[in-house]
Scaffold this active site. Structure first.
Site, PDB file in Angstrom:
ATOM      1  N   LYS A   1      37.568  63.603  43.276  1.00 19.55           N
ATOM      2  CA  LYS A   1      37.725  64.857  44.029  1.00 19.55           C
ATOM      3  C   LYS A   1      38.899  64.744  45.018  1.00 19.55           C
ATOM      4  O   LYS A   1      39.562  63.721  45.073  1.00 19.55           O
ATOM      5  CB  LYS A   1      36.405  65.211  44.726  1.00 19.55           C
ATOM      6  CG  LYS A   1      35.193  65.247  43.767  1.00 19.55           C
ATOM      7  CD  LYS A   1      35.214  66.436  42.816  1.00 19.55           C
ATOM      8  CE  LYS A   1      34.286  66.315  41.621  1.00 19.55           C
ATOM      9  NZ  LYS A   1      32.867  66.390  41.865  1.00 19.55           N
TER      10      LYS A   1
HETATM   11  C1  PLP Z   1      31.411  66.478  41.332  1.00 24.65           C
HETATM   12  C2  PLP Z   1      30.619  67.731  41.253  1.00 24.65           C
HETATM   13  C3  PLP Z   1      29.311  67.841  41.771  1.00 24.65           C
HETATM   14  C4  PLP Z   1      28.493  66.669  42.210  1.00 24.65           C
HETATM   15  O1  PLP Z   1      29.040  65.847  43.140  1.00 24.65           O
HETATM   16  P1  PLP Z   1      28.571  64.331  43.254  1.00 24.65           P
HETATM   17  O2  PLP Z   1      29.206  63.903  44.535  1.00 24.65           O
HETATM   18  O3  PLP Z   1      29.089  63.593  42.065  1.00 24.65           O
HETATM   19  O4  PLP Z   1      27.079  64.332  43.321  1.00 24.65           O
HETATM   20  C5  PLP Z   1      28.701  69.085  41.778  1.00 24.65           C
HETATM   21  N1  PLP Z   1      29.310  70.161  41.271  1.00 24.65           N
HETATM   22  C6  PLP Z   1      30.545  70.096  40.728  1.00 24.65           C
HETATM   23  C7  PLP Z   1      31.157  71.351  40.185  1.00 24.65           C
HETATM   24  C8  PLP Z   1      31.232  68.872  40.685  1.00 24.65           C
HETATM   25  O5  PLP Z   1      32.434  68.812  40.121  1.00 24.65           O
END
Ligand code: PLP
Length: 375
Positions: free
Chosen positions: A193
């Protein structure tokens, strides 16, 4: 002794996304390790304020990952057994799963065929007397039409939740930063991210009561945490509701605050990479998703649509290019096939053709050329 062979840049695997960590990040983490507080403490508070300020929200509540952020958001939105939560099917499974954690039913909405963002008409058709919340996902980093979603939610007295895991740093067409566009917005700090804490997440909101309830929810349902009790000397606490341990540590939070320094520059670089791709790709062979007029895209992903997608994916991978698929529509997973019968023809058609190309700030212009040439 022979030295290990230098791997030429063109042979190195290029992932679809990866983190950037510098010496200042490392120092920030080491400083916490030498301090008195390792778990939720002053660094968590600092990180919460820094993210909330950045996205123009009143409160930030840090949790252990983006999925926990969704769970806490749905809980504080009042989602419970018997309720329905409208979610886009074109998203990561966690957006829907967190509704299941609360005993509610995710109701899958279709997407627009050209942006793959949640389709407003499809949302309208799915609102029932049991609907509690509408969840928008700023897919690939592009803001949904939040004005339309807010208006719809207001007409039916529903809570809006933004799963902003792709969209830290994005801005909606009317100038609203993602973080201030919905009642509750969740972020993820997973390494792919925009900024990372290793694992981590946060919910931002302007609502004082919702923020308080999420602080309680992330700490077993207790009204005070360890640090508050140490500072006030008040050792007796109450548990008015049952919660979970979803806390983020000060070690993670210090990394997050340090990473946040780079957010604007990284979102800028992601936009530059997207422009390079768009300028160099032949649209007849690899067609990028459409972008809504006036938005600031955060480009978590750069997605194109191709024919013979599986063959193209395999061929790119054979050349060390970590192309990927985001996503198989959630309603198509076998778990959800058992229950919800969703009609999402646009998402199902898109799924056959979508391909995510490498996209991260440390990519060079030459890396983009290499991907385009391979395609
Ligand atoms: C990465 C992601 C999540 C979950 O995040 P984590 O930190 O991996 O639990 C939820 N929704 C979307 C759209 C994502 O890309």
């Amino acid at each position: 002794m022979s030295s290990p062979r230098e791997v030429p840049a063109e042979e190195k695997a290029l992932p679809y996304g990866r983190q950037s960590i510098d010496e200042e990040d490392i120092r920030a983490v080491v400083d916490v390790l030498r301090s008195d507080w390792l778990t939720t403490g002053p660094n968590v508070e600092h990180f919460e304020q820094a993210v909330a300020t950045k996205v123009k929200a009143a409160h930030g509540v840090a949790v252990c990952n983006g999925t926990a952020a969704l769970h806490a958001a749905y809980h504080t939105a009042g989602v419970g057994p018997g309720d329905e939560v409208i979610v886009p099917t074109m998203t990561f499974a966690a957006t829907a799963n967190a509704a299941v954690y609360q005993g509610a039913t995710p109701v899958f909405s279709d997407c627009d065929a050209d942006t793959l963002l949640i389709d407003i008409e499809s949302v309208k058709e799915r609102i029932t007397k049991n609907t509690k919340a509408i969840v928008g996902v700023d897919f690939a980093g592009q803001p949904c039409d939040w004005k339309a979603l807010r208006d719809l939610a207001q007409d039916h007295d529903l809570v809006t939740v933004c799963d902003g895991a792709h969209a830290l740093g994005a801005v909606d067409a009317d100038g609203t930063p993602i973080g201030a566009a919905a009642d509750l917005t969740t972020f993820s700090f997973h390494p792919v991210k925009h900024i990372t804490t290793g694992e981590g997440g946060m919910i931002v909101t302007d609502d004082d009561g919702m923020a308080d309830r999420m602080r309680t929810f992330r700490n077993h349902g207790l009204t005070s945490d360890h640090r508050e009790r140490e500072s006030t000397g008040q050792m007796v606490y109450d548990m008015p509701d049952v919660g979970y341990n979803l806390r983020l540590s000060d070690i993670h939070a210090a990394l997050g605050t340090s990473q946040l320094r780079h957010l604007d520059e990284w979102v800028e670089r992601r936009n530059t990479i997207a422009d390079l791709y768009s300028g160099r790709l032949d649209e007849r062979q690899a067609e990028p998703l459409e972008v809504r007029r006036g938005v600031r895209h955060a480009y978590h992903l750069f997605i194109v649509r191709v024919d013979d997608r599986d063959q193209v994916l395999q061929a790119l991978r054979a050349e060390g290019i970590g192309a990927n698929i985001h996503y198989k529509p959630v309603h198509m997973h076998s778990y959800y096939q058992k229950s919800a019968k969703a009609e999402c023809p646009n998402a199902e058609a898109a799924f056959k053709r979508i391909l995510s190309l490498p996209m991260f700030p440390a990519m060079t212009d030459q890396d983009v050329d290499r991907v385009v040439a391979a395609l």
